[in-house]
Design a protein around this motif. Structure first.
Motif, PDB file in Angstrom:
ATOM      1  N   SER A  94       0.834  -1.193   0.000  1.00 18.33           N
ATOM      2  CA  SER A  94       0.000   0.000   0.000  1.00 18.33           C
ATOM      3  C   SER A  94       0.871   1.246   0.000  1.00 18.33           C
ATOM      4  CB  SER A  94      -0.916   0.036   1.230  1.00 18.33           C
ATOM      5  OG  SER A  94      -1.750   1.186   1.166  1.00 18.33           O
ATOM      6  N   GLY A  95       0.384   2.258  -0.682  1.00 18.11           N
ATOM      7  CA  GLY A  95       1.031   3.561  -0.649  1.00 18.11           C
ATOM      8  C   GLY A  95       0.509   4.404   0.501  1.00 18.11           C
ATOM      9  N   TYR A  96      -0.502   3.904   1.182  1.00 13.39           N
ATOM     10  CA  TYR A  96      -1.083   4.589   2.339  1.00 13.39           C
ATOM     11  C   TYR A  96      -0.602   3.902   3.610  1.00 13.39           C
ATOM     12  CZ  TYR A  96      -4.225   6.313  -1.260  1.00 13.39           C
ATOM     13  OH  TYR A  96      -4.731   6.883  -2.395  1.00 13.39           O
ATOM     14  N   GLU A  97      -0.492   4.657   4.680  1.00 10.98           N
ATOM     15  CA  GLU A  97      -0.106   4.055   5.946  1.00 10.98           C
ATOM     16  C   GLU A  97      -1.275   3.198   6.437  1.00 10.98           C
ATOM     17  OE1 GLU A  97       1.341   5.515  10.310  1.00 10.98           O
ATOM     18  OE2 GLU A  97       1.932   6.689   8.557  1.00 10.98           O
ATOM     19  N   LEU A  98      -0.983   1.938   6.733  1.00 16.53           N
ATOM     20  CA  LEU A  98      -2.032   1.029   7.186  1.00 16.53           C
ATOM     21  C   LEU A  98      -1.859   0.720   8.662  1.00 16.53           C
ATOM     22  CD1 LEU A  98      -2.199  -1.681   4.365  1.00 16.53           C
ATOM     23  CD2 LEU A  98      -3.579   0.379   4.619  1.00 16.53           C
ATOM     24  N   ASP A  99      -2.968   0.592   9.339  1.00 16.94           N
ATOM     25  CA  ASP A  99      -2.953   0.127  10.719  1.00 16.94           C
ATOM     26  C   ASP A  99      -2.534  -1.350  10.669  1.00 16.94           C
ATOM     27  OD1 ASP A  99      -4.043  -1.236  13.130  1.00 16.94           O
ATOM     28  OD2 ASP A  99      -4.757   0.792  13.585  1.00 16.94           O
ATOM     29  N   ALA A 100      -1.642  -1.755  11.546  1.00 16.12           N
ATOM     30  CA  ALA A 100      -1.135  -3.128  11.549  1.00 16.12           C
ATOM     31  C   ALA A 100      -2.256  -4.156  11.681  1.00 16.12           C
ATOM     32  CB  ALA A 100      -0.113  -3.308  12.659  1.00 16.12           C
ATOM     33  N   SER A 101      -3.357  -3.777  12.319  1.00 19.62           N
ATOM     34  CA  SER A 101      -4.454  -4.725  12.519  1.00 19.62           C
ATOM     35  C   SER A 101      -5.156  -5.085  11.201  1.00 19.62           C
ATOM     36  CB  SER A 101      -5.475  -4.158  13.505  1.00 19.62           C
ATOM     37  OG  SER A 101      -6.115  -3.026  12.952  1.00 19.62           O
ATOM     38  N   ILE A 102      -4.943  -4.291  10.164  1.00 19.94           N
ATOM     39  CA  ILE A 102      -5.550  -4.568   8.849  1.00 19.94           C
ATOM     40  C   ILE A 102      -4.825  -5.711   8.141  1.00 19.94           C
ATOM     41  CG2 ILE A 102      -5.780  -3.613   6.510  1.00 19.94           C
ATOM     42  CD1 ILE A 102      -6.533  -0.986   7.726  1.00 19.94           C
ATOM     43  N   VAL A 103      -3.523  -5.838   8.385  1.00 22.86           N
ATOM     44  CA  VAL A 103      -2.708  -6.833   7.675  1.00 22.86           C
ATOM     45  C   VAL A 103      -3.089  -8.226   8.159  1.00 22.86           C
ATOM     46  CG1 VAL A 103      -0.369  -7.601   7.152  1.00 22.86           C
ATOM     47  CG2 VAL A 103      -0.842  -5.151   7.440  1.00 22.86           C
ATOM     48  N   PRO A 104      -3.556  -9.095   7.240  1.00 23.02           N
ATOM     49  CA  PRO A 104      -3.983 -10.437   7.650  1.00 23.02           C
ATOM     50  C   PRO A 104      -2.849 -11.266   8.259  1.00 23.02           C
ATOM     51  CG  PRO A 104      -4.789  -9.918   5.454  1.00 23.02           C
ATOM     52  CD  PRO A 104      -3.806  -8.842   5.831  1.00 23.02           C
TER      53      PRO A 104
END
Length: 136
Positions: A94-104
């Motif tokens: 992702s080019g956007y910062e993701l919350d770690a909880s989103i990553v499976p």
């Protein structure tokens, strides 16, 4: 860069690439081809999932962008793939910062812009022939 790749362990299998940006999708496909990995590419997770459902054994590797057109986003797509084919290696970008909880679970996250070496090393680590099929 390339000369180091010759020292890497051989990778086996093939990949599904889901990326809506045509230039980035082509780059990923070309990088995979450079390490002798064939791939099928899609611009939406919906199309990729429809294709995968026709493959009883699934796919050894899925690389998916998080933000995609259609119903499914990258993380949701990966969760569906992992539910049906738990041994599938998965990379979320992702080019956007993701919350770690989103990553499976058991998915490698690569923030854009990733380097070619980062992608190659991640793929090689996931697809080495001696890699355990299931991570716990």
């Amino acid at each position: 860069m390339d000369r180091e790749w010759g020292k890497l362990s051989m990778v086996v299998g093939w990949a599904i690439v889901v990326e809506d940006d045509p230039a980035v999708r082509k780059l990923i496909v070309d990088i995979l081809k450079d390490i002798d990995l064939l791939s099928l590419d899609f611009d939406s997770a919906d199309e990729a999932l429809n294709y995968l459902r026709s493959m009883p054994d699934g796919c050894p590797l899925v690389i998916a962008d998080q933000v995609l057109p259609g119903q499914l986003q990258g993380a949701e797509f990966i969760k569906l793939v992992k539910a049906k084919w738990p041994a599938t290696a998965t990379i979320l970008t992702s080019g956007y910062e993701l919350d770690a909880s989103i990553v499976p679970y058991s998915t490698t996250y690569l923030a854009k812009p990733w380097s070619t070496d980062d992608l190659v090393m991640t793929v090689v680590n996931l697809l080495q022939p001696d890699r355990p099929l299931k991570k716990h």
